[in-house]
Scaffold this motif. Sequence first.
Motif, mmCIF file in Angstrom:
data_model
loop_
_atom_site.group_PDB
_atom_site.id
_atom_site.type_symbol
_atom_site.label_atom_id
_atom_site.label_comp_id
_atom_site.label_asym_id
_atom_site.label_seq_id
_atom_site.Cartn_x
_atom_site.Cartn_y
_atom_site.Cartn_z
ATOM 1 N N SER A 155 0.861 -1.178 0.000
ATOM 2 C CA SER A 155 0.000 0.000 0.000
ATOM 3 C C SER A 155 0.903 1.234 0.000
ATOM 4 O O SER A 155 2.105 1.144 0.263
ATOM 5 C CB SER A 155 -0.949 0.006 1.202
ATOM 6 N N LYS A 156 0.338 2.368 -0.315
ATOM 7 C CA LYS A 156 1.104 3.581 -0.585
ATOM 8 C C LYS A 156 2.052 3.949 0.550
ATOM 9 O O LYS A 156 3.226 4.281 0.319
ATOM 10 C CB LYS A 156 0.143 4.735 -0.864
ATOM 11 N N SER A 157 1.573 3.895 1.790
ATOM 12 C CA SER A 157 2.398 4.327 2.916
ATOM 13 C C SER A 157 3.580 3.397 3.167
ATOM 14 O O SER A 157 4.568 3.798 3.779
ATOM 15 C CB SER A 157 1.547 4.426 4.183
ATOM 16 N N VAL A 158 3.489 2.168 2.689
ATOM 17 C CA VAL A 158 4.546 1.174 2.924
ATOM 18 C C VAL A 158 5.575 1.169 1.802
ATOM 19 O O VAL A 158 6.779 1.088 2.043
ATOM 20 C CB VAL A 158 3.943 -0.238 3.075
ATOM 21 N N VAL A 159 5.109 1.284 0.555
ATOM 22 C CA VAL A 159 6.028 1.153 -0.586
ATOM 23 C C VAL A 159 6.555 2.486 -1.092
ATOM 24 O O VAL A 159 7.602 2.535 -1.754
ATOM 25 C CB VAL A 159 5.385 0.385 -1.755
ATOM 26 N N GLY A 160 5.841 3.579 -0.826
ATOM 27 C CA GLY A 160 6.288 4.880 -1.299
ATOM 28 C C GLY A 160 6.481 4.886 -2.808
ATOM 29 O O GLY A 160 5.626 4.438 -3.574
ATOM 30 N N ASP A 161 7.652 5.378 -3.230
ATOM 31 C CA ASP A 161 7.948 5.478 -4.658
ATOM 32 C C ASP A 161 8.369 4.141 -5.277
ATOM 33 O O ASP A 161 8.595 4.069 -6.484
ATOM 34 C CB ASP A 161 9.053 6.518 -4.900
ATOM 35 N N SER A 162 8.464 3.086 -4.452
ATOM 36 C CA SER A 162 8.849 1.774 -4.998
ATOM 37 C C SER A 162 7.747 1.156 -5.838
ATOM 38 O O SER A 162 7.989 0.236 -6.621
ATOM 39 C CB SER A 162 9.228 0.813 -3.862
ATOM 40 N N GLY A 163 6.504 1.636 -5.651
ATOM 41 C CA GLY A 163 5.387 1.164 -6.461
ATOM 42 C C GLY A 163 5.160 -0.331 -6.348
ATOM 43 O O GLY A 163 5.195 -0.914 -5.260
ATOM 44 N N ILE A 164 4.969 -0.974 -7.491
ATOM 45 C CA ILE A 164 4.641 -2.403 -7.527
ATOM 46 C C ILE A 164 5.888 -3.281 -7.468
ATOM 47 O O ILE A 164 5.789 -4.508 -7.288
ATOM 48 C CB ILE A 164 3.822 -2.718 -8.803
#
Length: 366
Positions: A155-164
Amino acid sequence: MSERFVLRNVKRVNEEEIDIVMESGNIVEITAAGEGYGAQVWDGSGAYVSSGWIDMHVHAFPDFDPYGDDMDEIGVKQGVTTIVDAGSCGADRIADLVANSEQAKTKVFAFLNISKIGLQRVDELTNLEWIDREKVRQSVEAYRNVIVGLKARISKSVVGDSGIEPLRIARELSNETALPLMVHIGSGPPEIEDVISLLERKDIITHYLNGKKNNLFDVEGKPLQVLLDAIERGVHLDVGHGTASFSFKVAESAKQHGIGLHTISTDIYRGNRLNGPVYSMANVLSKFLYLGYSLEETVAAVTNHAAAWLGKPELGRIQVGDVANLTLFNIRNEPTELMDSEGEQRVANRLIEAKGVVVSGEYIKC
């Protein structure tokens, strides 16, 4: 329980009244109610009995804050005989979690976080250097008796700019280790369609009933095609209630459209155990009775369904010759307020209350 110990006048979830006779921690006889004989007798009149509850998503590593708790506080003391830690630890601390589990009365399994730092911080996939493939492989090899899968929180808060990309790496690690993935879903990006399309048979979607914008149901409450396709592939659905991941409205849509019920889990840790909205496994199970699932369907989601996913059917049955692994509970019939993760309250008329467990030859009161 080295002497014969009898649980007398208890009921299975189908209302059949039985006695369960145990000796040296094993079930030696199951008889009609009132017919069991033993030196010690516990009268369970009015109580239900099931195989020990299994919680497929907890956070049971007390060193981490906010997502941590004591294993037995969220295990046997709540009527849960088996817990599965859902990625609290990565390769850096999994040895410590395993060492802790050896001191617990609750049986413990774990998903290994693909990030070596685990939940030491809650943006553990923002830096791809924290995914150490070799350390993942070494940890899996060292602790195969405990590690049942790999965990990726996408999810956004966990991956940041790492995306998929963390999920693509997780998929590769899953293939290399022959272990399934548990994937946390939440706010996007990544978009939910991109996440779910990477999941395969026996992988787990946890938080599938969340009410966030990036969820698995459209604005009319209909399941997205990507969810229906995943179910067809054999992807497993897990509740993972948590502080922010269970919506009554979404759960009602899921039931209306025949989605689930695979496993019910709590995503419990100290904060949402003490302050809600989770509180306990019994509280979460009560929400599914409120939603209209039968007692048999609800209890199956924390017994034989979970045991089957784990590949340990003995944890999901009551059978002569097995180690006694039991949960005793009551159903209280009175109006009770229940709250989801959105702050929405509903009034239920039936509340499940854990009374005790039998584990490792010992009866433990909840």
